[in-house]
Design an enzyme around this catalytic site. Structure first.
Site, PDB file in Angstrom:
ATOM      1  N   HIS A  86       0.811  -1.222   0.000  1.00  0.00           N
ATOM      2  CA  HIS A  86       0.000   0.000   0.000  1.00  0.00           C
ATOM      3  C   HIS A  86       0.844   1.273   0.000  1.00  0.00           C
ATOM      4  O   HIS A  86       0.471   2.258  -0.599  1.00  0.00           O
ATOM      5  CB  HIS A  86      -1.023  -0.003   1.142  1.00  0.00           C
ATOM      6  CG  HIS A  86      -0.472  -0.060   2.529  1.00  0.00           C
ATOM      7  ND1 HIS A  86      -0.093  -1.232   3.137  1.00  0.00           N
ATOM      8  CD2 HIS A  86      -0.246   0.919   3.435  1.00  0.00           C
ATOM      9  CE1 HIS A  86       0.333  -0.971   4.360  1.00  0.00           C
ATOM     10  NE2 HIS A  86       0.260   0.330   4.566  1.00  0.00           N
ATOM     11  N   ASP A  87       2.000   1.254   0.673  1.00  0.00           N
ATOM     12  CA  ASP A  87       2.796   2.481   0.772  1.00  0.00           C
ATOM     13  C   ASP A  87       4.058   2.447  -0.079  1.00  0.00           C
ATOM     14  O   ASP A  87       4.984   3.226   0.173  1.00  0.00           O
ATOM     15  CB  ASP A  87       3.177   2.737   2.238  1.00  0.00           C
ATOM     16  CG  ASP A  87       2.107   3.529   2.960  1.00  0.00           C
ATOM     17  OD1 ASP A  87       1.291   4.197   2.285  1.00  0.00           O
ATOM     18  OD2 ASP A  87       2.090   3.479   4.203  1.00  0.00           O
ATOM     19  N   LYS A  90       6.014   5.486  -1.286  1.00  0.00           N
ATOM     20  CA  LYS A  90       6.829   6.343  -0.400  1.00  0.00           C
ATOM     21  C   LYS A  90       8.305   6.268  -0.762  1.00  0.00           C
ATOM     22  O   LYS A  90       9.091   7.103  -0.328  1.00  0.00           O
ATOM     23  CB  LYS A  90       6.613   5.956   1.065  1.00  0.00           C
ATOM     24  CG  LYS A  90       5.285   6.452   1.597  1.00  0.00           C
ATOM     25  CD  LYS A  90       5.226   6.322   3.100  1.00  0.00           C
ATOM     26  CE  LYS A  90       3.874   6.775   3.631  1.00  0.00           C
ATOM     27  NZ  LYS A  90       3.703   6.369   5.027  1.00  0.00           N
ATOM     28  N   HIS A 115       2.265   9.787  -2.675  1.00  0.00           N
ATOM     29  CA  HIS A 115       2.731   8.394  -2.606  1.00  0.00           C
ATOM     30  C   HIS A 115       1.680   7.426  -3.146  1.00  0.00           C
ATOM     31  O   HIS A 115       2.012   6.344  -3.615  1.00  0.00           O
ATOM     32  CB  HIS A 115       3.189   8.005  -1.189  1.00  0.00           C
ATOM     33  CG  HIS A 115       2.096   7.667  -0.226  1.00  0.00           C
ATOM     34  ND1 HIS A 115       1.415   8.593   0.500  1.00  0.00           N
ATOM     35  CD2 HIS A 115       1.571   6.462   0.133  1.00  0.00           C
ATOM     36  CE1 HIS A 115       0.519   7.985   1.271  1.00  0.00           C
ATOM     37  NE2 HIS A 115       0.587   6.684   1.063  1.00  0.00           N
ATOM     38  N   HIS A 141      -5.909   3.603  -0.861  1.00  0.00           N
ATOM     39  CA  HIS A 141      -5.951   3.264   0.567  1.00  0.00           C
ATOM     40  C   HIS A 141      -6.046   4.485   1.485  1.00  0.00           C
ATOM     41  O   HIS A 141      -6.084   4.330   2.703  1.00  0.00           O
ATOM     42  CB  HIS A 141      -4.758   2.379   0.962  1.00  0.00           C
ATOM     43  CG  HIS A 141      -3.438   3.086   0.976  1.00  0.00           C
ATOM     44  ND1 HIS A 141      -2.753   3.414  -0.170  1.00  0.00           N
ATOM     45  CD2 HIS A 141      -2.677   3.542   1.998  1.00  0.00           C
ATOM     46  CE1 HIS A 141      -1.633   4.027   0.158  1.00  0.00           C
ATOM     47  NE2 HIS A 141      -1.556   4.116   1.460  1.00  0.00           N
ATOM     48  N   HIS A 142      -6.098   5.711   0.902  1.00  0.00           N
ATOM     49  CA  HIS A 142      -6.367   6.897   1.727  1.00  0.00           C
ATOM     50  C   HIS A 142      -7.673   7.577   1.329  1.00  0.00           C
ATOM     51  O   HIS A 142      -7.948   8.698   1.763  1.00  0.00           O
ATOM     52  CB  HIS A 142      -5.211   7.902   1.639  1.00  0.00           C
ATOM     53  CG  HIS A 142      -3.982   7.442   2.366  1.00  0.00           C
ATOM     54  ND1 HIS A 142      -3.867   7.449   3.741  1.00  0.00           N
ATOM     55  CD2 HIS A 142      -2.813   6.930   1.896  1.00  0.00           C
ATOM     56  CE1 HIS A 142      -2.671   6.974   4.093  1.00  0.00           C
ATOM     57  NE2 HIS A 142      -2.015   6.657   2.989  1.00  0.00           N
ATOM     58  N   ASP A 170      -5.224  -0.344   7.828  1.00  0.00           N
ATOM     59  CA  ASP A 170      -4.099   0.577   8.040  1.00  0.00           C
ATOM     60  C   ASP A 170      -4.425   1.560   9.175  1.00  0.00           C
ATOM     61  O   ASP A 170      -3.573   1.883   9.993  1.00  0.00           O
ATOM     62  CB  ASP A 170      -3.864   1.336   6.723  1.00  0.00           C
ATOM     63  CG  ASP A 170      -2.469   1.936   6.630  1.00  0.00           C
ATOM     64  OD1 ASP A 170      -1.530   1.394   7.239  1.00  0.00           O
ATOM     65  OD2 ASP A 170      -2.328   2.949   5.923  1.00  0.00           O
TER      66      ASP A 170
HETATM   67 FE   LIG Z   1      -0.292   5.395   2.652  1.00  0.00          FE
HETATM   68 FE   LIG Z   2       0.561   1.597   6.370  1.00  0.00          FE
END
Ligand SMILES: [Fe+2]
Ligand SMILES: [Fe+2]
Length: 234
Positions: A86-87, A90, A115, A141-142, A170
């Protein structure tokens, strides 16, 4: 057995064999994708304060939600494997921004939020179901059910279910963990915040169906948090 039947049977066996070979090849390919992905995730974990244990826990919570949604074992496994990425975007965010304590200004926040878009662009363009779900998750996911999330302010079912699953997972884990701007909450406080809101996290952020599953199965989340508590890197 007549010659025709014999040939027919041989052809059926050949097709069966070819299909089995094809199935194995595509499984091997998916495994190779998964392996590559885990390495990419590990690379991004080096620069992020989020640990390997966090990534593992998010996968497990996601599988719990998928199981309670009635997904097949294969689909549960798919979200379990896709969630760690998911990240991954970054990796392209400057270190000083990732490690910055305190609140971010508008410009910094924009960069940080990118990201999601970067993660999606890293994962797009394959024929793999795994990478495709991972891309969907990285991108969404945000996002929040009520439209207050990012990057596209999607609402409700515009947000893919995989993204909604990982978003709840998360968030639970972020609340349980210490961050530069907040202390770690215990399981009870985390449940209260998610189910009743605290001004920053609101119940309207979550898919109501997933929040109901969480309400019923919250002990499973606590169990996972306790089981994968060590902060060792992946
Ligand atoms: Fe994230
Ligand atoms: Fe996370």
């Amino acid at each position: 057995m007549s010659e025709a039947r014999r040939l027919n049977r041989a052809a059926t066996i050949d097709i069966g064999f070819a299909l089995e070979l094809e199935r194995r090849r595509s499984m091997e390919l998916e495994e190779a994708y998964y392996d590559t992905i885990l390495r990419l995730t590990r690379a991004s974990a080096y620069k992020d304060r989020e640990t390997g244990a966090h990534i593992q826990r998010v996968s497990h919570y996601a599988r719990v939600l998928a199981r309670h949604l009635g997904w097949s074992d294969d689909d549960q496994e798919l979200v379990f494997r896709a969630a760690p990425m998911h990240d991954v975007g970054k990796i392209a965010i400057p270190d000083d921004l990732i490690r910055k304590a305190g609140s971010l200004d508008r410009g910094d926040r924009k960069v940080m939020e990118s990201h999601t878009l970067i993660g999606a662009s890293l994962l797009e363009g394959s024929n793999s179901r795994l990478l495709d779900m991972a891309r969907e998750i990285a991108l969404t996911h945000h996002e929040h059910w009520d439209g207050s999330g990012y990057p596209h302010k999607l609402t409700g079912e515009q947000i893919p279910i995989s993204g909604r699953i990982v978003m709840l997972s998360d968030n639970y884990d972020a609340l349980r963990s210490r961050r530069p701007y907040k202390r770690a909450f215990d399981h009870e406080a985390t449940c209260r915040i998610m189910l009743d809101g605290d001004g920053r996290t609101l119940p309207s952020h979550f898919d109501p169906r997933l929040l109901e599953i969480f309400r019923a199965a919250h002990h499973e989340f606590d169990g996972i948090f306790e089981q994968f508590k060590d902060e060792s890197q992946l």
